[in-house]
Design an enzyme around this catalytic site. Sequence first.
Site, PDB file in Angstrom:
ATOM      1  N   HIS A 119       0.838  -1.200   0.000  1.00  0.00           N
ATOM      2  CA  HIS A 119       0.000   0.000   0.000  1.00  0.00           C
ATOM      3  C   HIS A 119       0.877   1.256   0.000  1.00  0.00           C
ATOM      4  CE1 HIS A 119      -3.439   2.551   1.401  1.00  0.00           C
ATOM      5  NE2 HIS A 119      -2.449   3.208   1.980  1.00  0.00           N
ATOM      6  N   GLU A 120       1.846   1.294   0.894  1.00  0.00           N
ATOM      7  CA  GLU A 120       2.717   2.469   0.996  1.00  0.00           C
ATOM      8  C   GLU A 120       3.613   2.590  -0.232  1.00  0.00           C
ATOM      9  OE1 GLU A 120       1.866   4.567   3.061  1.00  0.00           O
ATOM     10  OE2 GLU A 120       0.846   3.415   4.603  1.00  0.00           O
ATOM     11  N   HIS A 154       1.678   4.477  -2.677  1.00  0.00           N
ATOM     12  CA  HIS A 154       1.766   5.928  -2.509  1.00  0.00           C
ATOM     13  C   HIS A 154       3.046   6.466  -3.136  1.00  0.00           C
ATOM     14  CE1 HIS A 154      -1.809   6.729  -0.234  1.00  0.00           C
ATOM     15  NE2 HIS A 154      -1.471   5.927   0.763  1.00  0.00           N
TER      16      HIS A 154
END
Length: 143
Positions: free
Chosen positions: A73-74, A77
Site C-alpha cells: 500500500h505504501e 503511494h
Amino acid sequence: MLRVNNMDELINNLITKYKTNNPFELARALGIHIRFMDLGTGTKGLYYRKLRRRFIVIHNGLPAEWQRFVCAHELGHDRLHKGINRFFLEEHSFFSPGKLERQANLFAVKLLSSGTLPDHDEAVKSYYLRIGIPPEVRFFLED
C-alpha cells in the site's frame, strides 16, 4: 485521475524490471527505507520523504500478511502519489477512505495478486487468503 491501465502498466514494469512482486524487495530495490515501529492502535503504516530519502514505516504489531499488504500500500503511494505524505489509518468502519487511499489499496491488491488468478467459482475471501492478502481488504476497495 489515474487510469487503471496505467496502474497495471506501472506494476507490470516494476515486476518485470525487478523480477518480483514482493513489496519489501521492490521497496529496497527502489531505495526506500523500511522501518518497523510501534505506531499505536490506529495506524498500520505510513510513507514519508525526508531530505530526498523515502521511508515506509510499518506497525510492528501487525500480522505478517498485514505487514506485507501495508508495505505494498505504501509502495503504491510512492509510485502513484509522488511528493505526498500519506498515512494509512486503520478504518473503524467501512466508509470510503478517500481517492488516494483507494488507489494505494488497489495498487497493493494488484501487485500482490499479480500472476495469480482466482480459481473457478472461488470466493474473493478464499482467494485473498490463498495469496496472503488480509480478507478485510476487499471492503477498502469498495466505495
